[in-house]
Design an enzyme around this catalytic site. Structure first.
Site, PDB file in Angstrom:
ATOM      1  N   HIS A   1       0.858  -1.277  -0.025  1.00  0.00           N
ATOM      2  CA  HIS A   1      -0.050  -0.023   0.017  1.00  0.00           C
ATOM      3  C   HIS A   1       0.939   1.306   0.012  1.00  0.00           C
ATOM      4  O   HIS A   1       0.411   2.399   0.511  1.00  0.00           O
ATOM      5  CB  HIS A   1      -0.946   0.000   1.261  1.00  0.00           C
ATOM      6  CG  HIS A   1      -1.697  -1.338   1.335  1.00  0.00           C
ATOM      7  ND1 HIS A   1      -2.973  -1.497   0.906  1.00  0.00           N
ATOM      8  CD2 HIS A   1      -1.418  -2.355   2.208  1.00  0.00           C
ATOM      9  CE1 HIS A   1      -3.312  -2.762   1.018  1.00  0.00           C
ATOM     10  NE2 HIS A   1      -2.486  -3.307   2.033  1.00  0.00           N
TER      11      HIS A   1
ATOM     12  N   SER B   1      15.419  20.689 -17.279  1.00  0.00           N
ATOM     13  CA  SER B   1      14.248  21.413 -17.712  1.00  0.00           C
ATOM     14  C   SER B   1      14.669  22.512 -18.401  1.00  0.00           C
ATOM     15  O   SER B   1      15.572  23.340 -18.027  1.00  0.00           O
ATOM     16  CB  SER B   1      13.630  21.517 -16.252  1.00  0.00           C
ATOM     17  OG  SER B   1      12.687  22.750 -16.260  1.00  0.00           O
TER      18      SER B   1
ATOM     19  N   LYS C   1      16.737  20.748 -12.131  1.00  0.00           N
ATOM     20  CA  LYS C   1      16.044  19.626 -12.471  1.00  0.00           C
ATOM     21  C   LYS C   1      17.164  18.656 -13.415  1.00  0.00           C
ATOM     22  O   LYS C   1      17.709  19.092 -14.235  1.00  0.00           O
ATOM     23  CB  LYS C   1      14.806  19.888 -12.902  1.00  0.00           C
ATOM     24  CG  LYS C   1      13.788  20.492 -12.026  1.00  0.00           C
ATOM     25  CD  LYS C   1      12.494  20.500 -12.231  1.00  0.00           C
ATOM     26  CE  LYS C   1      11.995  18.852 -12.435  1.00  0.00           C
ATOM     27  NZ  LYS C   1      10.536  19.038 -12.963  1.00  0.00           N
TER      28      LYS C   1
ATOM     29  N   GLU D   1       9.732   7.684 -17.529  1.00  0.00           N
ATOM     30  CA  GLU D   1       8.364   8.285 -17.879  1.00  0.00           C
ATOM     31  C   GLU D   1       7.977   7.700 -19.285  1.00  0.00           C
ATOM     32  O   GLU D   1       6.728   7.464 -19.313  1.00  0.00           O
ATOM     33  CB  GLU D   1       8.609   9.706 -17.861  1.00  0.00           C
ATOM     34  CG  GLU D   1       8.778  10.023 -16.329  1.00  0.00           C
ATOM     35  CD  GLU D   1       8.983  11.805 -16.154  1.00  0.00           C
ATOM     36  OE1 GLU D   1       8.126  12.498 -16.317  1.00  0.00           O
ATOM     37  OE2 GLU D   1      10.377  12.080 -16.287  1.00  0.00           O
TER      38      GLU D   1
END
Ligand code: ARG
Length: 455
Positions: A154, A275, A281, A288
């Site tokens: 979980h 970025s 970043k 992804e």
């Protein structure tokens, strides 16, 4: 030029042509040639072609194979599909005898064979790619050594485990994907050649001879099933989709682990992107995109299954549509294995230790060993947890007297159970998250993968 002009008074309309021709089957060129070579061998063996005719056709097909492998094969807009293109080119090379190539054959058994040949060779590559990826995960598991992380259920910290155990879970998933694909390839390598349009032929053709010429062991037993079924395509697409789902889960975890909040992993600069707006970043785009492309992969599986569900027997043109989907998922899996493999092999792990809550089960199990029913032990530890949480403390801060106060069957030395590393060292159930089991898994997965890679 079509292969079916005889009963038509007019040439195909442009609209018909534009809508029905799909050039994606061009990648079946080597398979179409190989299938035709086996077919010609059978026709000669059955004396449906003279040895001279057979030799002429084989020589023409060999020349086309050379053109194909050199990238010299010339496609024409008027080629309806790969089968028509090969027959057209064969005619240009060997003359009218090329008209005998299609003896006892239909494009219906031909396209099915071509696709089986393609998926067989591509499936064998995918098996190797999956096995190599699993092997890279085993290397990583070795590299991270005794690093301990929490296992999660979980997405809440559950028990302490070696990070290697977590990575080996993926190695096992990918190893199984390779094994599954190899089962599928076994069912793909069944020749439909000789099924003809749907009912076989009045000519003395012999499916066994062409099957042997292909180097395969099995051929169809029902000509209608042979030309009308595509469960082998669904199965291939499922194997690829399931492997993509496994890669996607790993990708999701890598993305999560690379966050500031988790801080488990960093990637090589060369495998991440920056970025355009935020100078600090470093984004895990490969992971992804693997996760994102898995959506289309599942779509491809859905496409090939839905495409079949309403088809009357046997061949229907709908079946042309399986190719784009299965080629797409095939490319997606191969590309994703390569890219995620690169990202993962350059990953550096240094996760923070788990919280001491992950030792809660060890406390309860200590009572179980003293004869306390697990439910009672669970209750006692739960009570202690609740008190500590209310005081803003963690489990490791519990004192000897607090333990004994929580349940009279605890003894003061039980505080040693609250050590996270000791929790992993005490783990003994087979297959569990222990260092011994990590070693066992590493050797058996390596052995299984070596076998897969040598086949
Ligand atoms: N291009 C077709 C396909 O991919 C080849 C088979 C065509 N057969 C036919 N009878 N029209 O399925």
């Amino acid at each position: 030029m079509t292969l079916w002009g005889g009963r038509f008074d007019s040439a195909p309309d442009e609209v018909l042509w534009a809508y029905t021709v799909d050039t994606s089957d061009r990648r079946l060129l080597p398979d179409d040639i190989r299938g035709s070579q086996a077919h010609v061998a059978m026709l000669v063996a059955r004396e449906l072609l003279s040895p001279d005719e057979g030799a002429a056709l084989q020589q023409g097909l060999t020349e086309i194979a050379r053109e194909a492998s050199d990238g010299r094969f010339g496609w024409l807009e008027s080629d309806e599909d790969v089968h028509s293109a090969v027959e057209r080119r064969l005619g240009e090379i060997v003359g009218p005898v090329a008209g005998k190539l299609h003896t006892g054959r239909s494009r219906n058994d031909q396209v099915c064979l071509d696709l089986r040949l393609y998926l067989s060779r591509s499936g064998r590559e995918q098996i190797k790619g999956l096995a190599r990826f699993a092997g890279m995960l085993v290397d990583k598991a070795e590299e991270v050594g005794d690093t301990i992380v929490p296992s999660y259920t979980h997405l809440q910290q559950a028990q302490a485990v070696p990070l290697a155990h977590h990575l080996l879970a993926y190695a096992e998933m990918l190893r199984r994907d390779a094994e599954r694909m190899s089962g599928a390839v076994g069912r793909i390598e069944v020749s439909p050649l000789g099924a003809g349009a749907s009912g076989g032929s009045s000519l003395p053709i012999d499916p066994l001879t062409s099957t042997q010429a292909l180097g395969w062991s099995w051929h169809f037993v029902n000509s209608m099933d042979a030309v009308g079924s595509r469960d082998f395509v669904s199965e291939y697409a499922f194997c690829a989709a399931q492997a993509m789902v496994h890669l996607s889960r790993l990708a999701e975890e890598l993305i999560l682990w690379a966050t500031t909040e988790f801080g488990w992993v960093t990637f090589e600069d060369a495998h991440t992107t920056g970025s355009s707006a935020l100078p600090h970043k470093k984004n895990p785009d490969i992971a992804e995109l693997v996760r994102g492309r898995t959506a289309a992969a599942i779509g491809d599986l859905t496409t090939v299954m839905v495409m079949q569900k309403g088809l009357p027997m046997t061949y229907n043109r709908d079946l042309q549509e399986d190719k784009r989907a299965v080629f797409h998922i095939d490319d997606t899996l191969a590309g994703s294995l390569g890219a995620l493999g690169a990202l993962m092999s350059g990953a550096r792990f240094s996760p923070p230790p788990p919280s001491s809550w992950v030792t809660a089960l060890d406390l309860a199990e200590a009572l179980v060993l003293r004869g306390v029913p697990f439910r009672e032990a669970h209750e006692a530890v739960g009570g202690l947890v609740s008190t500590l949480v209310a005081e803003g403390r963690d489990l490791a801060s519990a004192t000897e007297s607090e333990l004994v106060a929580a349940d009279g069957r605890f003894i003061p030395t039980d505080v040693a159970l609250l050590d996270v590393e000791a929790s992993v060292r005490r783990r003994m159930s087979p297959g569990g998250g222990s260092f011994e089991n990590v070693q066992r898994q590493i050797s058996w997965i390596r052995e299984a993968l070596a076998k897969t890679l040598s086949e």
